[in-house]
Design a protein around this motif. Structure first.
Motif, PDB file in Angstrom:
ATOM      1  N   LEU A  35     -12.846 -27.881  50.088  1.00 24.37           N
ATOM      2  CA  LEU A  35     -14.467 -27.044  50.163  1.00 24.37           C
ATOM      3  C   LEU A  35     -13.824 -25.619  49.990  1.00 24.37           C
ATOM      4  O   LEU A  35     -14.824 -24.896  49.276  1.00 24.37           O
ATOM      5  CB  LEU A  35     -14.951 -27.442  51.560  1.00 24.37           C
ATOM      6  N   GLY A  36     -13.155 -25.205  50.628  1.00 24.18           N
ATOM      7  CA  GLY A  36     -12.763 -23.595  50.667  1.00 24.18           C
ATOM      8  C   GLY A  36     -12.387 -23.271  49.010  1.00 24.18           C
ATOM      9  O   GLY A  36     -12.959 -22.128  48.597  1.00 24.18           O
ATOM     10  N   PHE A  37     -11.533 -24.185  48.213  1.00 23.84           N
ATOM     11  CA  PHE A  37     -11.143 -23.816  47.216  1.00 23.84           C
ATOM     12  C   PHE A  37     -12.416 -23.895  46.015  1.00 23.84           C
ATOM     13  O   PHE A  37     -12.537 -22.791  45.285  1.00 23.84           O
ATOM     14  CB  PHE A  37     -10.424 -24.891  46.422  1.00 23.84           C
ATOM     15  N   ILE A  38     -13.313 -24.903  46.365  1.00 19.19           N
ATOM     16  CA  ILE A  38     -14.618 -24.866  45.311  1.00 19.19           C
ATOM     17  C   ILE A  38     -15.616 -23.631  45.766  1.00 19.19           C
ATOM     18  O   ILE A  38     -15.903 -23.012  44.991  1.00 19.19           O
ATOM     19  CB  ILE A  38     -15.237 -25.998  45.702  1.00 19.19           C
ATOM     20  N   ILE A  42     -16.676 -20.390  43.136  1.00 22.14           N
ATOM     21  CA  ILE A  42     -17.811 -20.040  43.004  1.00 22.14           C
ATOM     22  C   ILE A  42     -17.968 -18.389  43.088  1.00 22.14           C
ATOM     23  O   ILE A  42     -18.954 -17.566  42.328  1.00 22.14           O
ATOM     24  CB  ILE A  42     -18.926 -20.729  43.695  1.00 22.14           C
ATOM     25  N   ARG A  43     -17.419 -17.840  43.900  1.00 18.76           N
ATOM     26  CA  ARG A  43     -17.694 -16.633  44.505  1.00 18.76           C
ATOM     27  C   ARG A  43     -16.752 -15.684  43.641  1.00 18.76           C
ATOM     28  O   ARG A  43     -17.259 -14.497  42.926  1.00 18.76           O
ATOM     29  CB  ARG A  43     -16.995 -16.256  46.029  1.00 18.76           C
ATOM     30  N   VAL A  49     -26.839 -16.644  42.605  1.00 24.10           N
ATOM     31  CA  VAL A  49     -27.529 -17.468  43.512  1.00 24.10           C
ATOM     32  C   VAL A  49     -26.561 -18.469  44.512  1.00 24.10           C
ATOM     33  O   VAL A  49     -26.678 -18.077  45.786  1.00 24.10           O
ATOM     34  CB  VAL A  49     -28.574 -18.503  43.163  1.00 24.10           C
ATOM     35  N   LEU A  50     -25.866 -19.199  43.970  1.00 25.11           N
ATOM     36  CA  LEU A  50     -24.880 -19.933  44.570  1.00 25.11           C
ATOM     37  C   LEU A  50     -24.013 -18.926  45.497  1.00 25.11           C
ATOM     38  O   LEU A  50     -23.614 -19.132  46.544  1.00 25.11           O
ATOM     39  CB  LEU A  50     -24.132 -21.075  43.745  1.00 25.11           C
ATOM     40  N   SER A  51     -23.398 -18.088  44.619  1.00 25.26           N
ATOM     41  CA  SER A  51     -22.442 -16.920  45.269  1.00 25.26           C
ATOM     42  C   SER A  51     -23.052 -16.340  46.516  1.00 25.26           C
ATOM     43  O   SER A  51     -22.451 -15.955  47.650  1.00 25.26           O
ATOM     44  CB  SER A  51     -22.181 -15.925  44.288  1.00 25.26           C
ATOM     45  N   GLN A  52     -24.543 -15.941  46.433  1.00 25.96           N
ATOM     46  CA  GLN A  52     -25.268 -15.464  47.569  1.00 25.96           C
ATOM     47  C   GLN A  52     -25.475 -16.257  48.771  1.00 25.96           C
ATOM     48  O   GLN A  52     -25.212 -15.861  49.804  1.00 25.96           O
ATOM     49  CB  GLN A  52     -26.422 -14.621  47.072  1.00 25.96           C
ATOM     50  N   ILE A 113      -8.593 -18.252  50.378  1.00 24.35           N
ATOM     51  CA  ILE A 113      -8.331 -18.730  48.819  1.00 24.35           C
ATOM     52  C   ILE A 113      -8.693 -17.466  47.975  1.00 24.35           C
ATOM     53  O   ILE A 113      -7.748 -17.041  47.207  1.00 24.35           O
ATOM     54  CB  ILE A 113      -8.741 -19.878  48.636  1.00 24.35           C
ATOM     55  N   ARG A 114      -9.843 -16.945  48.114  1.00 26.34           N
ATOM     56  CA  ARG A 114     -10.295 -16.064  47.319  1.00 26.34           C
ATOM     57  C   ARG A 114      -9.417 -14.750  47.425  1.00 26.34           C
ATOM     58  O   ARG A 114      -9.102 -14.042  46.233  1.00 26.34           O
ATOM     59  CB  ARG A 114     -11.629 -15.582  47.795  1.00 26.34           C
TER      60      ARG A 114
END
Length: 233
Positions: A35-38, A42-43, A49-52, A113-114
Motif C-alpha cells: 500500500l505504501g508503494f502505491i 501517486i504522490r 485530487v488523489l495526491s491531496q 518509500i517516497r
C-alpha cells in the motif's frame, strides 16, 4: 515475592501464541509496504485530487492512536460496506486487525518509500534513460535496489513497532500473546498477574531484540556489498 516457577510456567503457556503474533506482524507489514508503494507513487507523480487525499490520509493515520484506528476498522468497516450491500461480518477478528495495522503501516511506509525514492540522485534516472531503459526497467534494476538500501533500516524499525503494537489486537478478541496473557491471569483470578506479564514481556523483549540484531546484520552486509561495488566502479 515473584514466583520464578510461575514465570517459567506462564512462559511455556504463552509461547504457542508467538507464531500467531509473528504472522500478524508479517502480514500487516507486507500489506503496508504494498500500500505504501502505491501511495508513494501517486504522490511522487502528483496525481491531482488523489495526491491531496493521500496527504490527508497519511496525516490522519500518523496523528491518531493505533487502538482508535483498530476500533474504527473493526466496528466501522462492516457498517460502511453494508451500505454498499457487502457483508463482511463473517471475516475473522484477525483479518480486521491485519487490515487496520496494514492501513496504518501503509501510511508510514508511503512516506518512507517516497523519501527513499527522492533520495536517489536524478543522475541515476538520467543514466538509465541514456542507455535505453524504460522507466519501469530503471525502477526495477537501478532505482529500487538503491531505495531499499536507504529504506530498509526504517522498514525494519517499523516491523519491530508493529510486533510490539500487536499487543493491542486482544482488545478485539484476537488471542495473541497478550490475549493469552489475559486469559491466564483471569483463570488464576489475578494471583499470577505479575508473573504472567513478566513472561510475556520477556517474549516481546527477546523477539524485538532479535529482529533488531537481524536488521543490523543485514544493514552491515548491505553496506559492505555497496562499498565493494563502489570500489569496483
Amino acid at each position: 515475592m515473584i514466583n520464578l516457577a510461575e514465570v517459567i510456567d506462564a512462559f511455556w503457556k504463552l509461547l504457542p501464541k508467538l507464531p500467531l503474533t509473528l504472522s500478524f506482524t508479517a502480514l500487516a507489514l507486507a500489506g503496508g509496504i504494498v500500500l505504501g508503494f502505491i501511495l508513494a507513487l501517486i504522490r511522487i507523480f502528483r496525481i491531482p485530487v488523489l495526491s491531496q487525499l493521500i496527504v490527508a490520509y497519511v496525516s490522519f493515520m500518523r496523528c491518531t492512536p493505533g487502538i482508535l484506528q483498530l476500533f474504527l476498522i473493526f466496528y466501522g468497516l462492516p457498517q460502511l460496506l453494508r451500505q454498499a450491500g457487502i457483508d463482511i461480518n463473517s471475516w475473522s477478528n484477525f483479518t480486521f486487525a491485519v487490515i487496520a495495522f496494514g492501513l496504518h503501516c501503509g501510511a508510514v511506509m508511503s512516506e518512507v518509500i517516497r523519501s527513499a525514492y527522492l533520495a536517489v540522485p536524478a543522475s541515476q534516472h538520467e543514466a538509465a534513460s541514456a542507455v535505453g531503459m524504460s522507466y519501469f526497467q530503471a525502477l526495477r534494476r537501478i532505482i529500487v535496489p538503491q531505495m531499499l538500501r536507504i529504506a530498509i533500516p526504517v522498514i525494519g524499525n517499523n516491523a519491530i513497532t508493529i510486533f510490539k503494537e500487536s499487543s493491542l489486537v486482544f482488545t478485539v478478541g484476537v488471542v495473541d500473546l497478550m490475549g493469552q496473557a489475559q486469559i491466564l491471569t483471569q483463570r488464576r483470578y489475578g494471583v499470577t498477574l505479575i508473573e504472567t506479564y513478566l513472561a510475556v514481556s520477556f517474549i516481546y523483549w527477546f523477539c524485538s531484540m532479535l529482529l533488531g540484531r537481524l536488521l543490523a546484520f543485514y544493514q552491515n552486509r548491505s553496506e559492505r556489498k555497496y562499498k565493494i561495488m563502489a570500489r569496483k566502479a
